[in-house]
Design a protein around this motif. Structure first.
Motif, PDB file in Angstrom:
ATOM      1  N   PRO A   1      18.444  31.532 -11.202  1.00 53.67           N
ATOM      2  CA  PRO A   1      17.035  31.373 -11.567  1.00 53.67           C
ATOM      3  C   PRO A   1      16.120  32.366 -10.837  1.00 53.67           C
ATOM      4  CG  PRO A   1      17.680  29.673 -10.013  1.00 53.67           C
ATOM      5  CD  PRO A   1      18.933  30.418 -10.368  1.00 53.67           C
ATOM      6  N   LEU A   2      15.119  32.865 -11.555  1.00 51.22           N
ATOM      7  CA  LEU A   2      14.092  33.730 -10.989  1.00 51.22           C
ATOM      8  C   LEU A   2      12.830  32.892 -10.829  1.00 51.22           C
ATOM      9  CD1 LEU A   2      13.121  36.565 -10.130  1.00 51.22           C
ATOM     10  CD2 LEU A   2      12.457  36.929 -12.529  1.00 51.22           C
ATOM     11  N   ARG A   3      12.374  32.752  -9.598  1.00 53.26           N
ATOM     12  CA  ARG A   3      11.232  31.875  -9.301  1.00 53.26           C
ATOM     13  C   ARG A   3      10.025  32.738  -8.926  1.00 53.26           C
ATOM     14  NH1 ARG A   3      15.593  29.970  -5.968  1.00 53.26           N
ATOM     15  NH2 ARG A   3      16.734  28.298  -7.027  1.00 53.26           N
TER      16      ARG A   3
ATOM     17  N   HIS B   1       6.516  29.575 -11.942  1.00 51.77           N
ATOM     18  CA  HIS B   1       7.357  29.515 -13.134  1.00 51.77           C
ATOM     19  C   HIS B   1       8.770  29.945 -12.764  1.00 51.77           C
ATOM     20  CE1 HIS B   1       3.235  29.786 -14.651  1.00 51.77           C
ATOM     21  NE2 HIS B   1       3.693  28.906 -15.519  1.00 51.77           N
ATOM     22  N   VAL B   2       9.701  29.123 -13.167  1.00 52.11           N
ATOM     23  CA  VAL B   2      11.111  29.392 -12.921  1.00 52.11           C
ATOM     24  C   VAL B   2      11.743  29.781 -14.247  1.00 52.11           C
ATOM     25  CG1 VAL B   2      13.293  28.469 -12.071  1.00 52.11           C
ATOM     26  CG2 VAL B   2      11.136  27.682 -11.063  1.00 52.11           C
TER      27      VAL B   2
ATOM     28  N   TYR C   1       0.361  26.545   3.708  1.00 55.02           N
ATOM     29  CA  TYR C   1       1.467  25.587   3.688  1.00 55.02           C
ATOM     30  C   TYR C   1       2.272  25.735   2.399  1.00 55.02           C
ATOM     31  CZ  TYR C   1       4.012  21.380   2.572  1.00 55.02           C
ATOM     32  OH  TYR C   1       5.000  20.516   2.168  1.00 55.02           O
ATOM     33  N   VAL C   2       1.564  25.821   1.270  1.00 48.97           N
ATOM     34  CA  VAL C   2       2.248  25.920  -0.016  1.00 48.97           C
ATOM     35  C   VAL C   2       3.025  27.226  -0.120  1.00 48.97           C
ATOM     36  CG1 VAL C   2       1.897  26.098  -2.498  1.00 48.97           C
ATOM     37  CG2 VAL C   2       0.644  24.399  -1.199  1.00 48.97           C
ATOM     38  N   ARG C   3       2.394  28.331   0.285  1.00 45.56           N
ATOM     39  CA  ARG C   3       3.097  29.618   0.221  1.00 45.56           C
ATOM     40  C   ARG C   3       4.369  29.596   1.075  1.00 45.56           C
ATOM     41  NH1 ARG C   3      -2.241  32.007   0.481  1.00 45.56           N
ATOM     42  NH2 ARG C   3      -2.756  33.010  -1.497  1.00 45.56           N
ATOM     43  N   ASP C   4       4.262  28.999   2.253  1.00 41.12           N
ATOM     44  CA  ASP C   4       5.426  28.939   3.137  1.00 41.12           C
ATOM     45  C   ASP C   4       6.527  28.073   2.527  1.00 41.12           C
ATOM     46  OD1 ASP C   4       6.730  29.429   5.763  1.00 41.12           O
ATOM     47  OD2 ASP C   4       6.481  27.268   6.014  1.00 41.12           O
TER      48      ASP C   4
ATOM     49  N   ARG D   1       8.092  30.048  -0.298  1.00 41.81           N
ATOM     50  CA  ARG D   1       8.933  31.134   0.213  1.00 41.81           C
ATOM     51  C   ARG D   1      10.281  30.596   0.674  1.00 41.81           C
ATOM     52  NH1 ARG D   1      10.098  32.725   5.072  1.00 41.81           N
ATOM     53  NH2 ARG D   1       8.552  31.333   6.009  1.00 41.81           N
ATOM     54  N   ARG D   2      10.261  29.475   1.395  1.00 45.50           N
ATOM     55  CA  ARG D   2      11.501  28.875   1.876  1.00 45.50           C
ATOM     56  C   ARG D   2      12.386  28.385   0.725  1.00 45.50           C
ATOM     57  NH1 ARG D   2      11.276  27.516   7.439  1.00 45.50           N
ATOM     58  NH2 ARG D   2       9.228  27.955   8.355  1.00 45.50           N
ATOM     59  N   ALA D   3      11.751  28.073  -0.398  1.00 46.30           N
ATOM     60  CA  ALA D   3      12.506  27.576  -1.557  1.00 46.30           C
ATOM     61  C   ALA D   3      12.949  28.702  -2.490  1.00 46.30           C
ATOM     62  CB  ALA D   3      11.656  26.572  -2.328  1.00 46.30           C
ATOM     63  N   GLY D   4      12.733  29.955  -2.078  1.00 47.56           N
ATOM     64  CA  GLY D   4      13.236  31.074  -2.855  1.00 47.56           C
ATOM     65  C   GLY D   4      12.290  31.630  -3.892  1.00 47.56           C
ATOM     66  N   TYR D   5      11.004  31.298  -3.787  1.00 48.41           N
ATOM     67  CA  TYR D   5      10.024  31.840  -4.727  1.00 48.41           C
ATOM     68  C   TYR D   5       9.531  33.205  -4.260  1.00 48.41           C
ATOM     69  CZ  TYR D   5       9.711  27.357  -7.150  1.00 48.41           C
ATOM     70  OH  TYR D   5      10.006  26.235  -7.872  1.00 48.41           O
ATOM     71  N   GLN D   6       9.255  34.083  -5.230  1.00 58.10           N
ATOM     72  CA  GLN D   6       8.635  35.373  -4.969  1.00 58.10           C
ATOM     73  C   GLN D   6       7.186  35.310  -5.432  1.00 58.10           C
ATOM     74  OE1 GLN D   6      11.205  38.804  -6.170  1.00 58.10           O
ATOM     75  NE2 GLN D   6      12.526  37.198  -6.987  1.00 58.10           N
ATOM     76  N   HIS D   7       6.271  35.748  -4.577  1.00 55.95           N
ATOM     77  CA  HIS D   7       4.852  35.654  -4.910  1.00 55.95           C
ATOM     78  C   HIS D   7       4.354  36.913  -5.597  1.00 55.95           C
ATOM     79  CE1 HIS D   7       5.098  32.346  -1.943  1.00 55.95           C
ATOM     80  NE2 HIS D   7       4.215  31.807  -2.762  1.00 55.95           N
TER      81      HIS D   7
END
Length: 421
Positions: free
Chosen positions: A126-128, A159-160, A53-56, A59-65
């Protein structure tokens, strides 16, 4: 005569340590060590569903894992400031090939190094960056307990890296992610806290940095409309933070989620980006955790729901109950259909006892699918919901479709009368 439980008895019944073992979610062993719980299959399912759930959401909020090692050279934490300000909570260094290596107490130094691995333009910010990664705290044995205080932590961390004028919007968006996650999980925050520095030398000595960071977070909280309290002495050593506090049944508070503004580590690691003027500029680092420690989040969810997790988190989502051996083929077929649709299902056949006994044993399962001779003949199923409701018989295909729609939407409701979509 109905006997009402006292608040203390209710708290004991919902204690995650007792429920975790009773429901076979997790356990500990002296041979592994104190503060080092292991996850059993059903507990691993809950943890995995929560992490997905958190990863999804990220991802939808523009974070790169990313993934980063759980070890780092002592020098890494000397640069970040952890070694001078946080050493008492870290495990001792290990000597490897003439170098001292430490189990990390935090993921942020690793993410700072990842950021500086290549040049960045202001257009990229921003880089997330997000990670569900392990970290380690040398907690004293007297404070360890269940999943809430452990020595090996799986942290939902991010971290953003952004420009100064992007900080307010990024911090606001991070706080909104936390609020939304709590709605989905059914968590009610005990309070929101603006954690500020206090007396003592555990904080980085940079008054102007603290003033700017605190002003930014105050603005975010004021504009959010959330009630909050200011708490001196609760800040991280490198900056102030918004803490989301939760409380257990006994009223004990703990921090679950945070949003932090950090000017310190970007300077320590000499992070920069190229601005529109072609010059080098220092980014701001926002630390953000939606559910914090996975262990603490699961502990709270166990106590909050008493083991009766929302359907999307439940270890078993559908238990199929054939009334007799004659319906076993249809029961196996229904369980197979559920599994193929991504649902977690199992068959509890007559060899496990009477129908009533099996229903009681599956009391925490959201959906109980009963198949008797009449249902088997026409490929129907009679659904019983965890809340005690009994539904009219439905075609197997429709029942699976409707359950799957509710589960995948992560809705709190167990059923809706009108078929979705």
């Amino acid at each position: 005569m109905v006997t009402r439980l006292t608040t203390r008895e209710e708290t004991t019944m919902h204690d995650h340590r007792r429920l975790g073992r009773e429901l076979r979610l997790f356990d500990t062993d002296p041979l592994i060590g104190a503060g080092l719980p292991y996850w059993l299959p059903d507990g691993a399912v809950v943890r995995h569903a929560l992490e997905e759930y958190v990863r999804d959401a990220e991802r939808r909020a523009g974070y790169q894992h990313v993934y980063s090692p759980v070890l780092g050279k002592r020098e890494l934490y000397e640069i970040s400031g952890h070694w001078s300000h946080y050493r008492e909570d870290m495990f001792p260094p290990m000597d490897l090939g003439g170098e001292q290596v430490v189990l990390r107490p935090s993921l942020c130094p690793h993410h700072a190094v990842i950021y500086r691995s290549r040049a960045h333009s202001h257009r990229e910010l921003p880089l997330r960056i997000a990670e569900l990664g392990g970290m380690y705290r040398a907690e004293l044995s007297g404070v360890l307990g269940g999943l809430t205080r452990v020595r090996a932590i799986q942290l939902n961390d991010a971290h953003v890296f952004c420009t100064p004028d992007q900080v307010a919007e990024e911090a606001r968006a991070a706080l909104a992610m936390i609020v939304r996650a709590y709605e989905v999980l059914g968590i009610r925050p005990a309070r929101y806290r603006l954690s500020l520095p206090g007396p003592g030398g555990k904080y980085v000595a940079a008054p102007e940095m603290w003033r700017r960071a605190a002003a930014m977070l105050t603005e975010v909280l004021d504009r959010s409309g959330l009630d909050y309290e200011r708490a001196e002495g609760e800040a991280a050593f490198y900056g102030p933070k918004i803490d989301v506090q939760i409380a257990d049944g006994a009223g004990r508070e703990a921090t679950l989620s945070t949003v932090q503004v950090d000017f310190h580590q970007p300077a320590q690691f000499d992070l920069h980006y190229t601005g529109p003027d072609g010059a080098r500029h220092r980014p701001v680092m926002i630390h953000r955790s939606v559910i914090g420690s996975v262990e603490r989040a699961v502990a709270h969810l166990i106590e909050l729901h008493g083991g009766a997790f929302p359907s999307w988190l439940a270890p078993t989502q559908v238990v199929v109950l054939p009334i007799s051996d004659s319906e076993l083929p249809q029961a196996d077929d229904l369980a197979r259909r559920c599994t193929e649709d991504g649902l977690r299902a199992r068959v509890a056949g007559p060899e496990q006892g009477s129908l009533g006994a099996r229903i009681r044993a599956a009391r925490l399962v959201p959906y109980q699918a009963v198949i008797g001779a009449r249902e088997a003949e026409v490929e129907n199923v009679a659904l019983r919901l965890r809340d005690g409701r009994r539904l009219d018989a439905l075609p197997v295909v429709e029942a699976v479709r409707r359950i799957n729609a509710l589960v995948t939407s992560r809705r709190a409701e167990l059923w809706e009368q009108a078929a979705p979509g």
